[in-house]
Design an enzyme around this catalytic site. Structure first.
Site, PDB file in Angstrom:
ATOM      1  N   ASP A 192      38.890  26.889  40.741  1.00  0.00           N
ATOM      2  CA  ASP A 192      40.061  26.024  40.517  1.00  0.00           C
ATOM      3  C   ASP A 192      40.746  25.575  41.797  1.00  0.00           C
ATOM      4  OD1 ASP A 192      40.544  28.141  37.772  1.00  0.00           O
ATOM      5  OD2 ASP A 192      39.999  26.023  37.674  1.00  0.00           O
ATOM      6  N   HIS A 231      39.479  36.521  41.554  1.00  0.00           N
ATOM      7  CA  HIS A 231      38.633  36.355  40.372  1.00  0.00           C
ATOM      8  C   HIS A 231      38.293  37.722  39.816  1.00  0.00           C
ATOM      9  CE1 HIS A 231      35.364  35.045  37.754  1.00  0.00           C
ATOM     10  NE2 HIS A 231      35.877  33.845  37.875  1.00  0.00           N
TER      11      HIS A 231
HETATM   12  C1  SDX Z   1      39.065  31.042  36.054  1.00  0.00           C
HETATM   13  O1  SDX Z   1      36.665  34.900  34.219  1.00  0.00           O
HETATM   14  C2  SDX Z   1      36.147  33.764  34.551  1.00  0.00           C
HETATM   15  O2  SDX Z   1      34.953  33.613  34.722  1.00  0.00           O
HETATM   16  C3  SDX Z   1      37.181  32.647  34.700  1.00  0.00           C
HETATM   17  C4  SDX Z   1      36.671  31.352  35.335  1.00  0.00           C
HETATM   18  C5  SDX Z   1      35.685  30.635  34.419  1.00  0.00           C
HETATM   19  O3  SDX Z   1      34.867  29.861  34.942  1.00  0.00           O
HETATM   20  O4  SDX Z   1      35.809  30.758  33.175  1.00  0.00           O
HETATM   21  O5  SDX Z   1      36.055  31.618  36.582  1.00  0.00           O
HETATM   22  C6  SDX Z   1      37.825  30.358  35.558  1.00  0.00           C
HETATM   23  O6  SDX Z   1      39.901  31.393  35.254  1.00  0.00           O
HETATM   24  C7  SDX Z   1      39.209  31.319  37.535  1.00  0.00           C
HETATM   25  C8  SDX Z   1      40.504  32.117  37.875  1.00  0.00           C
HETATM   26  C9  SDX Z   1      41.677  31.132  37.933  1.00  0.00           C
HETATM   27  N1  SDX Z   1      42.954  31.889  38.041  1.00  0.00           N
HETATM   28  C10 SDX Z   1      43.678  31.824  39.185  1.00  0.00           C
HETATM   29  O7  SDX Z   1      43.324  31.277  40.218  1.00  0.00           O
HETATM   30  C11 SDX Z   1      45.046  32.521  39.068  1.00  0.00           C
HETATM   31  C12 SDX Z   1      45.299  33.368  40.317  1.00  0.00           C
HETATM   32  N2  SDX Z   1      44.375  34.515  40.272  1.00  0.00           N
HETATM   33  C13 SDX Z   1      44.797  35.707  39.636  1.00  0.00           C
HETATM   34  O8  SDX Z   1      45.911  35.743  38.876  1.00  0.00           O
HETATM   35  C14 SDX Z   1      43.745  36.788  39.489  1.00  0.00           C
HETATM   36  O9  SDX Z   1      43.027  36.818  40.649  1.00  0.00           O
HETATM   37  C15 SDX Z   1      42.834  36.677  38.289  1.00  0.00           C
HETATM   38  C16 SDX Z   1      43.600  36.590  37.016  1.00  0.00           C
HETATM   39  C17 SDX Z   1      41.931  35.508  38.424  1.00  0.00           C
HETATM   40  C18 SDX Z   1      41.978  37.953  38.257  1.00  0.00           C
HETATM   41  O10 SDX Z   1      42.866  39.005  38.055  1.00  0.00           O
HETATM   42  P1  SDX Z   1      42.320  40.515  37.915  1.00  0.00           P
HETATM   43  O11 SDX Z   1      40.859  40.604  38.024  1.00  0.00           O
HETATM   44  O12 SDX Z   1      42.963  41.086  36.701  1.00  0.00           O
HETATM   45  O13 SDX Z   1      42.862  41.143  39.226  1.00  0.00           O
HETATM   46  P2  SDX Z   1      44.239  41.840  39.361  1.00  0.00           P
HETATM   47  O14 SDX Z   1      45.306  40.981  38.742  1.00  0.00           O
HETATM   48  O15 SDX Z   1      44.096  43.244  38.907  1.00  0.00           O
HETATM   49  O16 SDX Z   1      44.478  41.805  40.958  1.00  0.00           O
HETATM   50  C19 SDX Z   1      43.939  42.811  41.807  1.00  0.00           C
HETATM   51  C20 SDX Z   1      44.879  42.824  43.014  1.00  0.00           C
HETATM   52  C21 SDX Z   1      46.336  43.025  42.616  1.00  0.00           C
HETATM   53  O17 SDX Z   1      47.011  43.576  43.753  1.00  0.00           O
HETATM   54  P3  SDX Z   1      47.216  45.216  43.786  1.00  0.00           P
HETATM   55  O18 SDX Z   1      47.961  45.572  42.520  1.00  0.00           O
HETATM   56  O19 SDX Z   1      45.834  45.808  43.868  1.00  0.00           O
HETATM   57  O20 SDX Z   1      48.042  45.440  45.048  1.00  0.00           O
HETATM   58  O21 SDX Z   1      44.825  41.545  43.684  1.00  0.00           O
HETATM   59  C22 SDX Z   1      46.108  40.923  43.594  1.00  0.00           C
HETATM   60  C23 SDX Z   1      46.859  41.607  42.477  1.00  0.00           C
HETATM   61  O22 SDX Z   1      48.259  41.515  42.698  1.00  0.00           O
HETATM   62  N3  SDX Z   1      45.846  39.505  43.301  1.00  0.00           N
HETATM   63  C24 SDX Z   1      46.501  38.496  43.855  1.00  0.00           C
HETATM   64  C25 SDX Z   1      45.909  37.337  43.330  1.00  0.00           C
HETATM   65  N4  SDX Z   1      44.929  37.677  42.472  1.00  0.00           N
HETATM   66  C26 SDX Z   1      44.904  39.032  42.450  1.00  0.00           C
HETATM   67  N5  SDX Z   1      47.532  38.465  44.756  1.00  0.00           N
HETATM   68  C27 SDX Z   1      47.958  37.224  45.124  1.00  0.00           C
HETATM   69  N6  SDX Z   1      47.425  36.055  44.649  1.00  0.00           N
HETATM   70  C28 SDX Z   1      46.408  36.081  43.769  1.00  0.00           C
HETATM   71  N7  SDX Z   1      45.886  34.939  43.304  1.00  0.00           N
END
Ligand code: SDX
Length: 421
Positions: free
Chosen positions: A363, A306
């Site tokens: 989710d 998140h």
């Molecule tokens: C919602 O914003 C809100 O409030 C949204 C929400 C709401 O109520 O409106 O809460 C609803 O959208 C919840 C989120 C649902 N999305 C998912 O579950 C999709 C999977 N999650 C991700 O794609 C990710 O975690 C995000 C998009 C939710 C957040 O992404 P960020 O904050 O941009 O984090 P990032 O992509 O920079 O990741 C940081 C690190 C990275 O690794 P490094 O480059 O540091 O090595 O964490 C890793 C990412 O690769 N990472 C994941 C991951 N999420 C982040 N690795 C594997 N699986 C994941 N799900």
């Protein structure tokens, strides 16, 4: 003198005010930055940028706290109805009995949509994604309710709000019925707001239908938990579209499209598809954890991570508990729930997830409940939108009441310098 932040650039010193919120959040007020220094800030994804001041929702990502107008979501799930929470978010306080009755009666009076909207619905193939259908129907509402566009007074605002609160569940239920190939239901205004949603979604023409308390309680809780979440992607979309003084319905239609994305609200559908794939693959969760950690593999563990929560999403805790309760009460045994719990357990002990503070989010478990209620996977994000509606309305109203300027970010240009043909 309030606190300031000093900046030195090219041997010149600048000072900018520090603004502080009611929960001790602090921000550098850079409204005059470019005029004074010629500089802009650069912050892809706005990870460090506050777009507005808001009194609606407070969340603390480090401590896993979520409150609507100061009330904790735990309290609201236990003690309030979704319509009471909608009133709280939109108007700022819990409604008195009189205020709730008035809102209920106004919504009931407006719980009808123009029959011609059915032709928009009919024009879609059955295979159309429900979020695209819902966004189109919401935009289509404008043509039949033109007074909702030009908001010049509190009365105009209230009329548009009531209209959308009344008509949106009908459109969402029609989207569901389209997916299932079933005839459309009209609202039953003898029922409560959430009972009516269940009625419009599930009532079959050849059978009596009594919304079961299990279904209504589960929906009430899920809708409350999705109701608002400060400046997330879709809410920021609603605010920036509304900042051009586009109407409420058009702004919400844009928000629906933003919510559709699998990185945002679309994740609840992606979670179930992922869990189903793991189940079809023999339940090999370790293989999918390895894929999620492999930088060369675009696969992400959907429902994990998140932007703000670097702790357990408090909504996921509540939904996980509700999933157990609902499946027990409905006598449903869903093997993907056990796969989900297994994944959660493994990630809690895995350095990759621990180091990046990746926990289950809202989710991760919600789709398991929706599925137990008989809602098709592709409809899960429509259910998210149904819950988020009052939050979008509250945020849009706050932006308009605060007379916020049109949203127009700057950029760092990296293209060609001037050249001749
Ligand atoms: C919602 O914003 C809100 O409030 C949204 C929400 C709401 O109520 O409106 O809460 C609803 O959208 C919840 C989120 C649902 N999305 C998912 O579950 C999709 C999977 N999650 C991700 O794609 C990710 O975690 C995000 C998009 C939710 C957040 O992404 P960020 O904050 O941009 O984090 P990032 O992509 O920079 O990741 C940081 C690190 C990275 O690794 P490094 O480059 O540091 O090595 O964490 C890793 C990412 O690769 N990472 C994941 C991951 N999420 C982040 N690795 C594997 N699986 C994941 N799900």
């Amino acid at each position: 003198m309030s606190e300031t932040v000093k900046l030195t650039y090219k041997d010149k010193n600048y000072e900018f005010p520090l603004i502080e919120g009611s929960e001790d959040e602090k921000g550098i007020d850079i409204k005059t930055l470019r005029a004074e220094t010629g500089l802009i800030t650069y912050d892809p994804g706005y990870k460090n940028t506050g777009s507005c001041k808001s009194a609606i929702t407070f969340l603390n990502g480090e401590e896993g706290i979520l409150r609507y107008r100061g009330y904790s979501i735990e309290d609201l799930c236990d003690k309030a109805s979704f319509l009471e929470v909608a009133f709280l978010l939109i108007f700022g306080d819990m409604p008195t009995a009189k205020e709730l009755d008035l809102m209920n009666s106004e919504i009931r009076k407006d719980s009808l949509v123009d029959e011609d909207l059915k032709s928009i619905l009919k024009s879609f193939p059955k295979s159309a994604h429900p979020m695209g259908v819902l966004s189109s129907l919401t935009s289509g509402l404008i043509a039949f309710n033109p007074t909702s566009v030009d908001i010049e007074s509190e009365e105009d605002m209230r009329e548009a709000i009531i209209m959308l609160m009344a008509k949106f569940p009908i459109l969402a239920s029609w989207t569901h019925r389209k997916v299932k190939g079933l005839p459309l239901n009209y609202a039953n205004t003898s029922l409560s707001y959430v009972e009516n949603i269940a009625h419009m979604m599930f009532k079959l023409p050849h059978q009596d239908y009594e919304p079961s308390p299990v279904v209504v309680n589960a929906l009430n809780k899920l809708l409350i938990l999705h109701a608002d979440h400060e400046q997330n992607c879709s809410t920021s979309t609603v605010r920036i579209v509304g900042s051009s003084h586009a109407g409420l319905f058009a702004s919400v239609s844009a928000g629906i499209s933003a919510l559709w994305g699998p990185l945002h609200g679309g994740a609840n559908q992606a979670v179930i598809e992922m869990l189903e794939a793991i189940k079809a693959d023999g339940g090999d969760t370790k293989k999918y954890m390895a894929k999620a950690k492999d930088k060369n593999d675009p696969f992400r563990l959907m429902g994990f991570g998140h932007r703000v929560y670097k702790n357990f999403d408090p909504r996921a805790r509540i939904i996980k508990k509700a999933a157990d309760e609902v499946l027990n009460e409905l006598g449903v045994n869903d093997p993907v729930l056990e796969i989900a719990k297994g994944l959660e357990k493994e990630t809690l002990n895995d350095p990759y997830f621990i180091d990046r503070k990746l926990y289950p989010n809202v989710d991760f478990y919600s789709g398991i409940i929706y599925r137990a209620l008989g809602i098709p996977t592709e409809m899960f994000t429509v259910m998210f939108a149904l819950g988020r509606l009052p939050g979008w309305i509250a945020q849009w109203s706050e932006m308009r009441r605060n007379n916020e300027p049109i949203g127009r970010p700057r950029q760092i240009y990296t293209g060609s310098k001037h050249r001749s043909i």
